[in-house]
Design an enzyme around this catalytic site. Structure first.
Site, PDB file in Angstrom:
ATOM      1  CG  ASP A 133      -0.256  -0.044   2.549  1.00  0.00           C
ATOM      2  OD1 ASP A 133       0.775  -0.727   2.645  1.00  0.00           O
ATOM      3  OD2 ASP A 133      -0.729   0.611   3.499  1.00  0.00           O
ATOM      4  CD  GLU A 166       4.162   0.781   7.213  1.00  0.00           C
ATOM      5  OE1 GLU A 166       4.806   1.034   8.236  1.00  0.00           O
ATOM      6  OE2 GLU A 166       3.907   1.654   6.361  1.00  0.00           O
TER       7      GLU A 166
HETATM    8 ZN   LIG Z   1       6.669   2.245   4.331  1.00  0.00          ZN
END
Ligand SMILES: [Zn+2]
Length: 379
Positions: free
Chosen positions: A75, A139
């Protein structure tokens, strides 16, 4: 743009990942693409999807003993104003030796380098340890359904690795000049001071919540957080928001809302932080919501840490700083499970910025470092 055939494997993979649009929590097909690259190398994919998040564990059983993992994310953070980018953020334009696009440094570039390193070693028939690639699409967001779920799955299956490289962009001026062996923890506090609203000419009939909060906040800024843990920056505490009042100058505020952000090193623990905050707020009528957002972690000196630095030196000649700075990272979830964690990735000069980009030579350098670490790994 150069002919595709003149580009290194890492560059080609990084460009294809950037073109798969994946702002958190989207994966944009990145992990399927990664799987398609790894399957011919003998990797088996296990999906750990949860809460709308795509998580994958790719595993290749090794010829040698021991398990080395690489952890990362597909992501990316939002682009900001697209018109301010020198090149469209998801086109992966290459110009003058630079690859442009969201995720180039953080961290599609790093994932691409690891895949390129493994591809190269497999093509050379190098005997390898068992390799795991741990990838999440959560994340940059809340991180509640991402790496933590992968770690839970591995704990349940008894497949935790012997060591992990987190591919976050740790480097400062040149690839490998900085690795992270730990991170400070994070505690966030919402404090609601409760007074009684009233007319400013009649303070005897009111309780000013700002007057109540001010001495407590002053005490909080004076707290002694103790000695800095070795190798860590000091524990820091910042009051980040204060809200009170109706906007009228003749109304005593009945409530005052405060938020506080604490970055702590392992010289103190969560309970120690809580005690100090409670003490500073004594005498005030206040509701405290204290959240332990991230635990501090550190990887002690060990042969794995030494090997990572030796590989960097071997490839680049650079002496590596073993650092603990920066914000928090998913490394904490693996460290909490007892796995030695080292963060080593590209430089971080443009991460999260408009115009994120990476130099192609950096991708090739990091690929060589990863290949050296993998081929010298000893459990
Ligand atoms: Zn990162």
């Amino acid at each position: 743009m150069p002919e595709i055939s003149t580009l290194s494997t890492a560059t080609q993979i990084a460009a294809k990942l950037i073109r798969r649009v994946s702002p958190t929590p989207e994966d944009g097909g990145c992990q399927d693409y990664v799987g398609s690259l790894l399957a011919p190398l003998g990797f088996v994919r296990k999906s750990v999807d949860t809460g709308g998040i795509t998580n994958s564990i790719y595993t290749r059983m090794g010829e040698l003993k021991g398990t080395l993992a690489f952890a990362g994310h597909t992501d990316v953070v939002p682009t900001g104003p697209v018109e301010d980018w020198p090149h469209p953020p998801f086109d992966a334009v290459i110009e003058n030796g630079i690859l442009h696009g969201r995720g180039a440094q953080d961290m599609k570039g790093g994932v691409a380098c690891w895949i390129a390193a493994v591809s190269q070693l497999c093509a050379e028939f190098t005997p390898l340890p068992t390799l795991q690639l741990l990838i999440t699409s959560d994340e940059e967001g809340d991180s509640i359904d991402g790496t933590i779920r992968i770690v839970e799955k591995m704990q349940n299956d008894g497949t935790l690795p012997d060591a992990v490289i987190v591919g976050e962009p740790s480097s400062s001026k040149a690839v490998g000049d900085v690795i992270r062996r730990g991170r400070r923890g994070v505690v966030q506090i919402a404090a609601a001071f409760e007074g009684k609203q009233g007319h400013s000419a009649y303070p005897q009939d009111a309780v000013n919540a700002v007057h109540m909060a001010a001495p407590a906040l002053n005490r909080i800024t004076q707290i002694d957080w103790g000695e800095a843990a070795e190798g860590f920056p000091a524990t820091t505490c910042q009051i980040t928001n204060v809200q009170a009042g109706t906007g009228a100058t003749n109304v005593i505020p009945g409530s005052c809302f405060v938020s506080i952000d604490i970055r702590y090193n392992p010289g103190i623990d969560f309970e120690g932080i809580e005690q100090r905050i409670f003490k500073a707020c004594e005498g005030a009528k206040v509701v405290l919501d204290i959240q332990h957002q991230a635990e501090a972690f550190t990887t002690p000196d060990c042969s794995f840490l030494d090997q990572v630095c030796a590989s960097i030196k071997q490839i680049t000649g650079v002496e590596t700083l073993r650092d603990t700075g920066g914000g928090t990272s998913d490394g904490r979830f693996l460290a909490a499970a007892g796995v030695p964690v080292v963060e080593l990735g590209l430089t971080n000069s443009t991460i999260h910025q408009v115009g994120e980009c990476v130099a192609l030579h950096e991708l090739d350098t990091l690929t060589s470092i990863y290949a050296d670490i993998i081929s010298n790994f000893e459990a």
